[in-house]
Design an enzyme around this catalytic site. Structure first.
Site, short mmCIF file in Angstrom:
data_model
loop_
_atom_site.label_atom_id
_atom_site.label_comp_id
_atom_site.label_asym_id
_atom_site.label_seq_id
_atom_site.Cartn_x
_atom_site.Cartn_y
_atom_site.Cartn_z
NE ARG A 107 -4.16 -1.82 1.87
CZ ARG A 107 -4.14 -2.80 2.74
NH1 ARG A 107 -3.28 -2.77 3.73
NH2 ARG A 107 -4.98 -3.79 2.65
CE LYS A 129 -1.09 13.63 -15.74
NZ LYS A 129 -1.35 13.93 -17.14
CD GLU A 171 7.07 16.82 -23.16
OE1 GLU A 171 6.26 17.77 -23.07
OE2 GLU A 171 6.74 15.65 -23.45
CE LYS A 208 4.46 17.82 -15.20
NZ LYS A 208 4.81 16.53 -15.74
CD GLU A 218 -4.46 16.03 -17.28
OE1 GLU A 218 -3.27 15.85 -16.96
OE2 GLU A 218 -4.98 15.55 -18.28
NE ARG A 222 -0.55 17.17 -14.20
CZ ARG A 222 0.06 16.40 -13.32
NH1 ARG A 222 -0.40 16.32 -12.08
NH2 ARG A 222 1.13 15.70 -13.65
CG ASN A 226 -2.68 17.09 -21.64
OD1 ASN A 226 -1.71 16.48 -21.20
ND2 ASN A 226 -3.85 17.12 -21.03
CG HIS A 229 1.39 15.74 -25.03
ND1 HIS A 229 2.08 16.93 -25.16
CD2 HIS A 229 2.23 14.90 -24.38
CE1 HIS A 229 3.28 16.80 -24.59
NE2 HIS A 229 3.39 15.58 -24.11
CG HIS A 233 0.01 10.87 -26.25
ND1 HIS A 233 -0.62 11.40 -25.15
CD2 HIS A 233 1.28 10.57 -25.86
CE1 HIS A 233 0.23 11.42 -24.14
NE2 HIS A 233 1.39 10.92 -24.53
CG HIS A 248 6.89 11.51 -25.25
ND1 HIS A 248 5.57 11.15 -25.35
CD2 HIS A 248 6.92 12.70 -24.58
CE1 HIS A 248 4.82 12.08 -24.77
NE2 HIS A 248 5.61 13.02 -24.29
N1 LIG Z 1 4.82 11.09 -15.51
C1 LIG Z 1 4.78 12.06 -16.37
O1 LIG Z 1 4.27 13.14 -16.10
C2 LIG Z 1 5.41 11.87 -17.72
C3 LIG Z 1 5.59 12.98 -18.56
C4 LIG Z 1 6.22 12.79 -19.77
C5 LIG Z 1 6.65 11.52 -20.14
N2 LIG Z 1 6.44 10.47 -19.30
C6 LIG Z 1 6.90 9.10 -19.66
O2 LIG Z 1 8.32 9.13 -19.76
C7 LIG Z 1 8.71 8.07 -20.61
C8 LIG Z 1 9.80 8.57 -21.54
O3 LIG Z 1 10.88 8.99 -20.74
P1 LIG Z 1 12.35 9.17 -21.34
O4 LIG Z 1 12.28 9.93 -22.58
O5 LIG Z 1 13.17 9.67 -20.21
O6 LIG Z 1 12.74 7.67 -21.78
P2 LIG Z 1 13.50 6.46 -21.10
O7 LIG Z 1 13.24 6.38 -19.65
O8 LIG Z 1 13.17 5.27 -21.92
O9 LIG Z 1 15.04 6.83 -21.32
C9 LIG Z 1 15.55 6.95 -22.62
C10 LIG Z 1 16.81 6.11 -22.83
O10 LIG Z 1 17.93 6.79 -22.27
C11 LIG Z 1 18.66 5.92 -21.41
N3 LIG Z 1 19.26 6.79 -20.41
C12 LIG Z 1 18.62 7.41 -19.40
N4 LIG Z 1 19.44 8.27 -18.78
C13 LIG Z 1 20.64 8.17 -19.39
C14 LIG Z 1 21.90 8.83 -19.20
N5 LIG Z 1 22.04 9.79 -18.29
N6 LIG Z 1 22.93 8.48 -20.00
C15 LIG Z 1 22.75 7.52 -20.98
N7 LIG Z 1 21.59 6.90 -21.22
C16 LIG Z 1 20.55 7.22 -20.43
C17 LIG Z 1 17.64 4.94 -20.93
O11 LIG Z 1 18.23 3.74 -20.49
C18 LIG Z 1 16.80 4.74 -22.18
O12 LIG Z 1 17.42 3.82 -23.04
C19 LIG Z 1 7.48 7.59 -21.35
O13 LIG Z 1 7.11 6.33 -20.83
C20 LIG Z 1 6.42 8.65 -21.00
O14 LIG Z 1 5.13 8.09 -20.94
C21 LIG Z 1 5.84 10.62 -18.11
ZN LIG Z 2 5.10 14.73 -23.19
#
Ligand SMILES: NC(=O)c1ccc[n+]([C@@H]2O[C@H](COP(=O)([O-])OP(=O)(O)OC[C@H]3O[C@@H](n4cnc5c(N)ncnc54)[C@H](O)[C@@H]3O)[C@@H](O)[C@H]2O)c1
Ligand SMILES: [Zn+2]
Length: 348
Positions: A107, A129, A171, A208, A218, A222, A226, A229, A233, A248
């Site tokens: 939990r 999120k 972003e 943000k 949201e 908030r 988007n 997006h 998306h 992304h």
């Molecule tokens: N929670 C939220 O509000 C929110 C907002 C935007 C996106 N997201 C989510 O975030 C995700 C995308 O995140 P991302 O773009 O960070 O992708 P990711 O977490 O897949 O990282 C991208 C790649 O970079 C590598 N990596 C990470 N840090 C590194 C570093 N310092 N040096 C070398 N390699 C490194 C990772 O291993 C991976 O291969 C999606 O799943 C998306 O849905 C969430």
């Molecule tokens: Zn985004």
């Protein structure tokens, strides 16, 4: 989220010490993927008290229940109790999924985000999120919950591949477009290699956190986050199923250009600003070739967006650079036309 929970620092050791001194944890775990284990964990490891490490495979395709089971299994084997702490060391995938696992294990145990990608530092790590993908639907299962703290250490970006850096930049661009026209020239006056990432991180986190603070779940404001997006998306989901998926931010870049066209159509966005945005985003991300027969399918996919109500697509559009309006109803036909305009853009 309260801004004091987010620390942007070049003093990793001091921040980790402050965290571990401030609370007692029965155990500390660090969640990594193979890349953050290699590139980021060594910068952290000497400064942490006794801890264990859980490694999962990198990539969006592993942001699913199977990986969650591995993480829960690992927490169970290590006998984490409710006083344990999970440190999510990675990009948005690690942050979203590690947070989800921590928030649901027994939990809920505490978790801290140490974002290591630009995308996670300027966006995903802030705002609470959490979630995973499920049967092809992105972020389909999840919840809202704040981390104990977010520690942003910009030096992690040194090892990040440039394509990932550029993805996160989308972003940064979005945050300026929806809320801060004064900042726009700081972004557009430089090429990707000359961008001031520290300034962008500070700026994005401020915007943000300010938005999320007013509307955590949201229900209104908030939604401005988007922008880009709804169409982005749909583009991202479409290409995820192909041999050439987009990151992304790359999909969001296309989404922002298309939604700028809709902003002129539905609101008062001046065409000179649409052109400015379009030119700048194309100069950074290039132009992605869309096949004619893709457009209809992508437009149809926008109907799946979580933000919609019933069959109406609710989109965030711009009134001008720096000001967004949410909940604008658009049709799949509008989206298809916007994609068509984007497609033709290269030949103009
Ligand atoms: N929670 C939220 O509000 C929110 C907002 C935007 C996106 N997201 C989510 O975030 C995700 C995308 O995140 P991302 O773009 O960070 O992708 P990711 O977490 O897949 O990282 C991208 C790649 O970079 C590598 N990596 C990470 N840090 C590194 C570093 N310092 N040096 C070398 N390699 C490194 C990772 O291993 C991976 O291969 C999606 O799943 C998306 O849905 C969430
Ligand atoms: Zn985004």
């Amino acid at each position: 989220m309260p801004a004091e929970n987010v620390i942007i620092t070049d003093q990793l050791q001091a921040s980790l010490r402050a965290l571990t001194d401030a609370s007692t944890f029965s155990q500390i775990g660090v969640l990594v993927d193979e890349n953050t284990k290699r590139a980021c964990y060594p910068l952290l490891q000497p400064f942490l008290p006794a801890h264990s490490v859980c490694e999962i495979r990198s990539g969006e395709v592993h942001k699913n229940l199977t990986t969650c089971s591995q993480i829960w299994q690992w927490l169970t084997e290590k006998q984490f109790d409710r006083k344990g702490l999970l440190i999510n060391l990675g990009g948005g995938v690690i942050g979203d999924m590690g947070g989800f696992c921590a928030a649901t294990y027994k939990r809920g145990i505490r978790f801290v985000n140490l974002p290591t990608t630009l995308l996670a530092q300027v966006d995903a790590s802030v705002g609470g999120k959490l979630g995973i993908d499920f049967e092809g639907f992105k972020n389909h299962i999840g919840l809202f919950q704040e981390p104990q703290q977010v520690i942003i250490y910009p030096a992690f970006l040194k090892t990040l591949p440039v394509r990932e850096l550029r993805s996160g930049f989308a972003e940064v661009i979005k945050h300026s477009l929806i809320a801060d026209a004064d900042y726009w020239p700081n972004i557009t006056s430089r090429a990707l290699e000359q961008q001031d990432w520290l300034s962008h991180i500070r700026h994005s986190v401020r915007i943000k956190a300010w938005v999320v603070d007013q509307d955590f779940k949201e229900s209104g404001l908030r939604k401005i986050l988007n922008f880009g997006h709804t169409i982005g998306h749909a583009v991202e989901s479409y290409y995820l199923q192909t041999a050439h998926p987009l990151l992304h931010g790359e999909a969001i870049a296309i989404g922002m250009i298309c939604e700028a066209y809709l902003s002129a159509q539905y609101g008062n966005m001046p065409s000179s600003e649409v052109k400015q945005m379009e030119e700048f985003i194309l100069s950074v991300f290039g132009h992605h070739h869309l096949e004619d027969h893709h457009l209809e399918v992508i437009a149809g996919m926008a109907l799946q967006d979580k933000k919609n109500e019933g069959q109406t697509i609710r989109c965030t559009l711009l009134e001008k650079i720096g000001k967004a309006r949410y909940d604008v109803a658009v049709t799949t036909g509008d989206i298809r036309n916007a994609l068509q305009t984007y497609k033709k853009r290269l030949t103009l």
